[in-house]
Motif scaffolding. Structure first.
Motif, mmCIF file in Angstrom:
data_model
loop_
_atom_site.group_PDB
_atom_site.id
_atom_site.type_symbol
_atom_site.label_atom_id
_atom_site.label_comp_id
_atom_site.label_asym_id
_atom_site.label_seq_id
_atom_site.Cartn_x
_atom_site.Cartn_y
_atom_site.Cartn_z
ATOM 1 N N THR A 1 -88.492 17.420 14.940
ATOM 2 C CA THR A 1 -87.056 17.129 15.031
ATOM 3 C C THR A 1 -86.201 18.146 14.269
ATOM 4 O O THR A 1 -85.259 18.713 14.844
ATOM 5 C CB THR A 1 -86.763 15.698 14.552
ATOM 6 O OG1 THR A 1 -87.474 14.761 15.372
ATOM 7 C CG2 THR A 1 -85.261 15.399 14.641
ATOM 8 N N ARG B 1 -85.898 25.871 24.459
ATOM 9 C CA ARG B 1 -84.531 26.259 24.088
ATOM 10 C C ARG B 1 -83.862 26.958 25.266
ATOM 11 O O ARG B 1 -82.636 26.906 25.417
ATOM 12 C CB ARG B 1 -84.605 27.199 22.869
ATOM 13 C CG ARG B 1 -83.400 28.072 22.591
ATOM 14 C CD ARG B 1 -82.214 27.271 22.131
ATOM 15 N NE ARG B 1 -81.099 28.118 21.754
ATOM 16 C CZ ARG B 1 -80.240 28.670 22.619
ATOM 17 N NH1 ARG B 1 -80.387 28.458 23.922
ATOM 18 N NH2 ARG B 1 -79.235 29.416 22.196
ATOM 19 N N ILE C 1 -79.451 20.203 23.009
ATOM 20 C CA ILE C 1 -80.158 18.943 22.727
ATOM 21 C C ILE C 1 -79.605 17.831 23.606
ATOM 22 O O ILE C 1 -80.362 17.074 24.224
ATOM 23 C CB ILE C 1 -80.024 18.571 21.234
ATOM 24 C CG1 ILE C 1 -80.728 19.610 20.356
ATOM 25 C CG2 ILE C 1 -80.603 17.182 20.967
ATOM 26 C CD1 ILE C 1 -80.490 19.430 18.869
ATOM 27 N N TYR D 1 -81.423 15.784 26.693
ATOM 28 C CA TYR D 1 -81.451 14.316 26.608
ATOM 29 C C TYR D 1 -80.944 13.678 27.894
ATOM 30 O O TYR D 1 -81.587 12.777 28.455
ATOM 31 C CB TYR D 1 -80.608 13.858 25.417
ATOM 32 C CG TYR D 1 -80.430 12.358 25.337
ATOM 33 C CD1 TYR D 1 -81.484 11.539 24.953
ATOM 34 C CD2 TYR D 1 -79.211 11.758 25.656
ATOM 35 C CE1 TYR D 1 -81.328 10.160 24.896
ATOM 36 C CE2 TYR D 1 -79.049 10.394 25.601
ATOM 37 C CZ TYR D 1 -80.110 9.598 25.212
ATOM 38 O OH TYR D 1 -79.957 8.234 25.166
ATOM 39 N N SER E 1 -81.557 13.504 18.902
ATOM 40 C CA SER E 1 -82.547 14.560 18.657
ATOM 41 C C SER E 1 -83.953 13.974 18.589
ATOM 42 O O SER E 1 -84.906 14.525 19.170
ATOM 43 C CB SER E 1 -82.221 15.287 17.350
ATOM 44 O OG SER E 1 -80.910 15.798 17.362
ATOM 45 N N ILE F 1 -86.191 21.573 16.255
ATOM 46 C CA ILE F 1 -85.290 21.750 17.402
ATOM 47 C C ILE F 1 -83.832 21.798 16.942
ATOM 48 O O ILE F 1 -83.010 22.485 17.543
ATOM 49 C CB ILE F 1 -85.494 20.690 18.508
ATOM 50 C CG1 ILE F 1 -84.990 19.322 18.088
ATOM 51 C CG2 ILE F 1 -86.909 20.625 18.976
ATOM 52 C CD1 ILE F 1 -84.783 18.384 19.259
ATOM 53 N N GLU F 2 -83.518 21.083 15.861
ATOM 54 C CA GLU F 2 -82.155 21.154 15.323
ATOM 55 C C GLU F 2 -81.855 22.565 14.812
ATOM 56 O O GLU F 2 -80.717 23.026 14.888
ATOM 57 C CB GLU F 2 -81.985 20.140 14.191
ATOM 58 C CG GLU F 2 -81.771 18.711 14.664
ATOM 59 C CD GLU F 2 -80.317 18.428 15.017
ATOM 60 O OE1 GLU F 2 -79.448 19.261 14.688
ATOM 61 O OE2 GLU F 2 -80.057 17.374 15.624
ATOM 62 N N LYS G 1 -76.569 22.106 19.502
ATOM 63 C CA LYS G 1 -76.372 20.668 19.758
ATOM 64 C C LYS G 1 -76.136 20.393 21.249
ATOM 65 O O LYS G 1 -76.608 19.389 21.790
ATOM 66 C CB LYS G 1 -75.184 20.155 18.944
ATOM 67 C CG LYS G 1 -75.436 20.058 17.449
ATOM 68 C CD LYS G 1 -76.292 18.847 17.105
ATOM 69 C CE LYS G 1 -76.343 18.630 15.599
ATOM 70 N NZ LYS G 1 -77.099 17.423 15.224
ATOM 71 N N TRP H 1 -82.303 24.874 18.570
ATOM 72 C CA TRP H 1 -81.457 24.538 19.714
ATOM 73 C C TRP H 1 -80.026 24.256 19.271
ATOM 74 O O TRP H 1 -79.807 23.581 18.261
ATOM 75 C CB TRP H 1 -81.963 23.283 20.418
ATOM 76 C CG TRP H 1 -83.327 23.345 21.012
ATOM 77 C CD1 TRP H 1 -84.272 24.316 20.856
ATOM 78 C CD2 TRP H 1 -83.920 22.353 21.850
ATOM 79 N NE1 TRP H 1 -85.409 23.993 21.546
ATOM 80 C CE2 TRP H 1 -85.221 22.797 22.167
ATOM 81 C CE3 TRP H 1 -83.485 21.135 22.362
ATOM 82 C CZ2 TRP H 1 -86.093 22.059 22.975
ATOM 83 C CZ3 TRP H 1 -84.336 20.400 23.161
ATOM 84 C CH2 TRP H 1 -85.627 20.860 23.475
#
Length: 241
Positions: free
Chosen positions: A144, A46, A156, A160, A119, A147-148, A153, A151
């Motif tokens: 998944t 994070r 994320i 990515y 995600s 992390i939602e 958005k 973290w």
């Protein structure tokens, strides 16, 4: 006066755990240890950029090195953020890690359509290995939502774009921008950003610098989608509206 009994005292033997109960105890300890490790890993990334991924390591060994430069979201053109979402996960701001609408559509279409969210792709690449085993799917289903929950958005999407493959041996949007267009990720034009997003599903088979007709058409569609999610507020959750 009563005489003390000379009968020897019997020692109480410690209770032995049954094998099944012992296995259950160690199994629970193992699950708890795994949960702690996953919580630490999710919390760490994070804040700290993931130094690499299993796939990047494998490709670096195969190719004797890869191109990759981490850049924070602030140094990525906002249109690139929107283009990636438009291309890969239009409902990114509206789901909690799994896009149930896309999953239902994929099932109705016989599984020929992908339903993996950004995600999920981050989890697969950062924490897991490639493949379709049930154990990997189970871990993905657990990590998944984690992390939602932890973290933002924007984080994320930032991760990515820094681990995505854009060509053979080219990882992350900064390396991709320099590889294809000789500019930094911060200076990508809308067309360049859309072309980078257009090659994400097949980075080794498509080119952003010399796009085929199909890539050009997909890039044009992505550019329209990026403008749409900016207008309707779907880009607000990652600060690119």
């Amino acid at each position: 006066m009563a005489k003390k009994s000379s009968k020897p005292k019997t020692k109480t033997k410690p209770a032995r755990l049954r094998p099944g109960r012992l296995l259950l105890r160690w199994g629970l300890r193992g699950v708890l240890a795994l949960a702690v490790i996953l919580a630490l890993a999710v919390g760490l990334y994070r804040i700290v950029p993931p130094p690499t991924t299993p796939y990047i390591i494998a490709e670096a060994r195969r190719l004797d090195g890869v191109a990759r430069d981490w850049v924070p979201a602030e140094r990525i053109a906002p249109v690139m953020l929107r283009a990636a979402v438009a291309a890969e996960d239009a409902n990114f701001c509206r789901h909690w890690g799994f896009d149930m609408t896309a999953i239902r559509d994929a099932i109705e279409e016989g599984g020929n359509r992908g339903a993996s969210t950004i995600s999920q792709q981050v989890v697969k690449n950062v924490y897991l290995w490639h493949g379709r085993s049930w154990s990997r799917k189970a871990l993905e289903a657990v990590i998944t939502p984690a992390i939602e929950a932890v973290w933002p958005k924007r984080r994320i999407l930032e991760v990515y774009l820094n681990i995505a493959e854009f060509d053979e041996g080219v990882f992350g949007v900064e390396a991709a921008a320099r590889h294809y267009f000789s500019v930094s990720a911060a200076d990508l034009s809308p067309t360049q950003a859309a072309r980078l997003a257009a090659i994400l599903p097949d980075p080794k088979g498509r080119s952003a610098a010399d796009p085929s007709g199909a890539v050009r058409r997909r890039a044009a569609s992505i550019l329209d989608g990026a403008a749409t999610i900016e207008r309707d507020g779907r880009a607000a959750c990652f600060g690119a509206a």
